[in-house]
Write a protein that holds these residues in place. Sequence first.
Motif, short mmCIF file in Angstrom:
data_model
loop_
_atom_site.label_atom_id
_atom_site.label_comp_id
_atom_site.label_asym_id
_atom_site.label_seq_id
_atom_site.Cartn_x
_atom_site.Cartn_y
_atom_site.Cartn_z
N SER A 20 1.62 7.32 -13.88
CA SER A 20 1.25 6.91 -13.22
C SER A 20 1.57 7.84 -11.93
CB SER A 20 1.31 5.74 -12.99
OG SER A 20 1.37 4.32 -14.28
N ALA A 21 2.64 8.33 -11.90
CA ALA A 21 2.89 8.86 -10.57
C ALA A 21 2.13 10.43 -10.21
CB ALA A 21 3.94 9.30 -10.30
N ARG A 22 1.82 10.72 -11.85
CA ARG A 22 0.94 12.11 -11.43
C ARG A 22 -0.58 11.85 -11.20
NH1 ARG A 22 5.00 12.99 -15.65
NH2 ARG A 22 3.21 12.85 -17.37
N MET A 23 -1.01 10.84 -11.08
CA MET A 23 -2.58 10.42 -10.94
C MET A 23 -2.61 11.19 -9.53
SD MET A 23 -3.56 8.92 -13.79
CE MET A 23 -3.35 8.19 -15.29
N GLU A 24 -4.11 11.71 -9.79
CA GLU A 24 -4.39 12.18 -8.23
C GLU A 24 -4.18 10.92 -7.65
OE1 GLU A 24 -8.25 14.16 -8.92
OE2 GLU A 24 -7.62 15.51 -10.25
N ASP A 25 -5.10 9.82 -8.07
CA ASP A 25 -4.53 8.89 -6.80
C ASP A 25 -3.41 8.66 -7.24
OD1 ASP A 25 -5.60 6.48 -5.35
OD2 ASP A 25 -7.26 5.69 -5.97
N ARG A 26 -3.13 8.38 -5.70
CA ARG A 26 -1.25 8.27 -5.90
C ARG A 26 -1.56 6.43 -5.85
NH1 ARG A 26 2.22 12.50 -7.17
NH2 ARG A 26 1.55 14.11 -5.83
N THR A 27 -2.36 5.73 -4.99
CA THR A 27 -2.32 4.15 -5.37
C THR A 27 -1.89 3.56 -6.29
OG1 THR A 27 -4.03 4.35 -3.57
CG2 THR A 27 -3.31 2.41 -4.46
N LEU A 28 -2.85 5.04 -7.23
CA LEU A 28 -2.49 3.88 -8.86
C LEU A 28 -0.87 3.43 -9.37
CD1 LEU A 28 -4.78 6.41 -10.49
CD2 LEU A 28 -5.28 3.32 -10.43
N LEU A 29 0.07 4.73 -8.76
CA LEU A 29 1.46 4.32 -8.97
C LEU A 29 1.88 3.20 -8.44
CD1 LEU A 29 4.37 5.35 -10.15
CD2 LEU A 29 4.60 6.36 -7.69
N ALA A 30 1.30 2.85 -7.34
CA ALA A 30 1.17 1.27 -7.58
C ALA A 30 1.45 -0.13 -7.95
CB ALA A 30 0.79 0.63 -5.46
N VAL A 31 -0.33 0.19 -8.87
CA VAL A 31 -1.26 -0.35 -9.20
C VAL A 31 -0.56 -0.65 -10.98
CG1 VAL A 31 -3.21 -0.58 -9.71
CG2 VAL A 31 -3.02 0.06 -7.69
N ASN A 32 -0.32 -0.03 -11.06
CA ASN A 32 0.61 0.23 -12.56
C ASN A 32 1.67 -0.49 -12.61
OD1 ASN A 32 -2.77 1.37 -13.26
ND2 ASN A 32 -0.99 3.84 -14.16
N THR A 33 2.36 -0.25 -11.12
CA THR A 33 3.72 -0.66 -11.12
C THR A 33 3.41 -2.67 -11.18
OG1 THR A 33 4.75 1.17 -10.23
CG2 THR A 33 5.90 -1.11 -10.18
N ILE A 34 2.52 -2.88 -10.20
CA ILE A 34 2.24 -4.07 -10.07
C ILE A 34 1.96 -4.78 -11.26
CG2 ILE A 34 1.36 -5.94 -8.84
CD1 ILE A 34 1.66 -3.96 -6.28
N LEU A 35 0.69 -3.90 -11.34
CA LEU A 35 -0.05 -4.76 -13.23
C LEU A 35 1.43 -5.05 -14.16
CD1 LEU A 35 -3.49 -3.55 -13.13
CD2 LEU A 35 -2.55 -5.08 -12.62
N LEU A 36 2.20 -3.68 -14.62
CA LEU A 36 3.33 -3.61 -15.29
C LEU A 36 4.12 -5.40 -15.32
CD1 LEU A 36 4.04 -2.05 -17.93
CD2 LEU A 36 5.18 -1.35 -16.23
#
Length: 210
Positions: A20-36
């Motif tokens: 998630s942290a390596r995704m080009e869109d850094r927002t995805l780290l926050a999104v994936n963490t919250i969804l998890l």
Amino acid sequence: DIIVRTLCIVAVYTFFTGASARMEDRTLLAVNTILLQLFTLFSYMTDGFAQAAEALTGRFIGARDGRSLHRCIRNSIFWSLAVAAVFVGIYLVWWRDLLHVFTLNSPESSAYIIATAGDYIGWIIAIPIASSLPFLMDGIMVGATETRVMRNSMFFATAAYFGIYYALHPLIGNNALWLAFTLYMFLRGVLQYFMTRRLSAILAKATDRA
């Protein structure tokens, strides 16, 4: 066996955050963490049935009470699926409200994160159904001292997780991570179910008089 299983779990969750942290869109780290976190909320509920099934499976096998064991497993599966269905309904209707709880500090970023999360919320809606069986199967396997089955199912599910992610990430991006995670959970339960010959090997332990 349980150490190997635990190492696989740690590898999957650590990789999930790292990917998630390596995704080009850094927002995805926050999104994936919250969804998890929504997945974690469900896991806390269904894990109670797994722990009950663990204790009762061991008790009924020790007492050689096959009838009670069969009833225990049947009822545990029913209630696990019932809780999963409730969470599917909750996530379908109130997922935005739940995400707001995790993003209250900044209304501007909250709106963007929730909008982005909407692209992946389908995985969170599907995960309760996919993961209710593996949690329960883990409990039954521990109660029946079938830790080798747990280890082997976890090994194959983890291998599938990494294989699916690396094969599909170039094509579907973050969805590949969620697909890999969902199938990883689902495979754990399915493999344990069939590795014990549809649980007949577990039930046989309660009727073995030797």
